[in-house]
Scaffold this motif. Structure first.
Motif, PDB file in Angstrom:
ATOM      1  N   GLY A   1       0.240  12.073  -2.833  1.00 39.37           N
ATOM      2  CA  GLY A   1       0.262  12.940  -4.167  1.00 39.37           C
ATOM      3  C   GLY A   1       0.074  12.142  -5.196  1.00 39.37           C
ATOM      4  O   GLY A   1       0.068  12.543  -6.683  1.00 39.37           O
ATOM      5  N   CYS A   2      -0.068  10.501  -5.328  1.00 36.84           N
ATOM      6  CA  CYS A   2      -0.101   9.943  -6.464  1.00 36.84           C
ATOM      7  C   CYS A   2      -1.464   9.950  -7.258  1.00 36.84           C
ATOM      8  O   CYS A   2      -2.237  10.283  -6.407  1.00 36.84           O
ATOM      9  N   LEU A   3      -1.479   9.641  -8.345  1.00 30.65           N
ATOM     10  CA  LEU A   3      -2.802   9.673  -9.020  1.00 30.65           C
ATOM     11  C   LEU A   3      -3.634   8.231  -9.015  1.00 30.65           C
ATOM     12  O   LEU A   3      -3.026   7.238  -9.263  1.00 30.65           O
ATOM     13  N   SER A   4      -4.512   8.334  -8.135  1.00 28.45           N
ATOM     14  CA  SER A   4      -5.431   7.290  -7.673  1.00 28.45           C
ATOM     15  C   SER A   4      -6.748   7.540  -7.149  1.00 28.45           C
ATOM     16  O   SER A   4      -7.325   8.828  -7.146  1.00 28.45           O
ATOM     17  N   LEU A   5      -7.458   6.626  -7.030  1.00 28.81           N
ATOM     18  CA  LEU A   5      -9.014   7.083  -6.635  1.00 28.81           C
ATOM     19  C   LEU A   5      -8.917   7.229  -5.328  1.00 28.81           C
ATOM     20  O   LEU A   5      -8.295   6.727  -4.264  1.00 28.81           O
ATOM     21  N   GLY A   6      -9.497   8.377  -4.707  1.00 29.91           N
ATOM     22  CA  GLY A   6      -9.491   8.997  -3.466  1.00 29.91           C
ATOM     23  C   GLY A   6      -9.760   7.851  -2.335  1.00 29.91           C
ATOM     24  O   GLY A   6      -9.226   7.844  -1.345  1.00 29.91           O
TER      25      GLY A   6
ATOM     26  N   ALA B   1       0.767  -1.086   0.087  1.00 30.56           N
ATOM     27  CA  ALA B   1       0.187  -0.023   0.262  1.00 30.56           C
ATOM     28  C   ALA B   1       0.963   1.271   0.167  1.00 30.56           C
ATOM     29  O   ALA B   1       0.578   2.184  -0.692  1.00 30.56           O
ATOM     30  N   ALA B   2       2.036   1.445   0.838  1.00 30.94           N
ATOM     31  CA  ALA B   2       3.041   2.453   0.813  1.00 30.94           C
ATOM     32  C   ALA B   2       3.442   2.725  -0.376  1.00 30.94           C
ATOM     33  O   ALA B   2       3.709   3.973  -0.857  1.00 30.94           O
ATOM     34  N   ASP B   3       3.938   1.541  -1.144  1.00 32.10           N
ATOM     35  CA  ASP B   3       4.638   1.733  -2.560  1.00 32.10           C
ATOM     36  C   ASP B   3       3.648   2.011  -3.592  1.00 32.10           C
ATOM     37  O   ASP B   3       3.807   3.025  -4.383  1.00 32.10           O
ATOM     38  N   LEU B   4       2.473   1.808  -3.486  1.00 31.62           N
ATOM     39  CA  LEU B   4       1.570   1.972  -4.762  1.00 31.62           C
ATOM     40  C   LEU B   4       0.695   3.312  -4.330  1.00 31.62           C
ATOM     41  O   LEU B   4       0.534   4.243  -5.200  1.00 31.62           O
TER      42      LEU B   4
END
Length: 154
Positions: free
Chosen positions: A77-82, A70-73
């Motif tokens: 600030g990463c682009l992901s589903l909120g 989870a920390a790596d993915l």
């Protein structure tokens, strides 16, 4: 991988509060990629077999392995589903209870099976193989009672 988890995966905590991250896919290539990625990041090896009901792969990581993934993915600030980002942050806050034991599963090799079957002293074999006596007893019983394929000799 984050896009795959966002689309076809799950992340969060199970009822007991333990963090998990999982992926469901019908693609052998995606399942293999997930396994390789997770092994590289966490050191945890998973077997991937299709389930009987849906003929898909259900790959799950729990506890510390889930936190590492989870920390790596889902880094800040990463682009992901909120909603998945929020779940990843919740997974990160888990700490292992002091009384929860850590289980290190180690796959049996054909060579270890041969050693186990050739020696009658389970205590000595367990020590030699770095396994518990109970693990050796159960493995030997399964091998001797056709509960699994015998080890390959070639």
């Amino acid at each position: 991988m984050r896009g795959l988890i966002d689309a076809d995966g799950s992340i969060g905590r199970v009822d007991q509060g333990v963090p998990f991250i999982s992926l469901t896919t019908s693609s052998t290539a995606i399942a293999a990629h997930m396994r390789g990625y997770a092994r590289e990041i966490t050191g945890v090896e998973r077997m991937t077999n299709r389930n009987a009901r849906d003929d898909v792969y259900n790959i799950i990581y729990e506890k510390e392995a889930a936190q590492i993934l989870a920390a790596d993915l889902y880094y800040p600030g990463c682009l992901s589903l909120g909603r998945k980002q929020v779940k990843a942050e919740a997974a990160a806050s888990w700490t292992r209870p002091y009384d929860m034991r850590i289980v290190h599963s180690k796959r049996w090799t054909a060579a270890e099976d041969q050693v186990l079957l050739q020696c009658d002293d389970v205590v000595a074999v367990a020590e030699k193989l770095g396994r518990s006596e109970q693990s050796c007893r159960m493995r030997r019983w399964r091998l001797r009672n056709s509960r699994m394929l015998p080890p390959s000799t070639h």
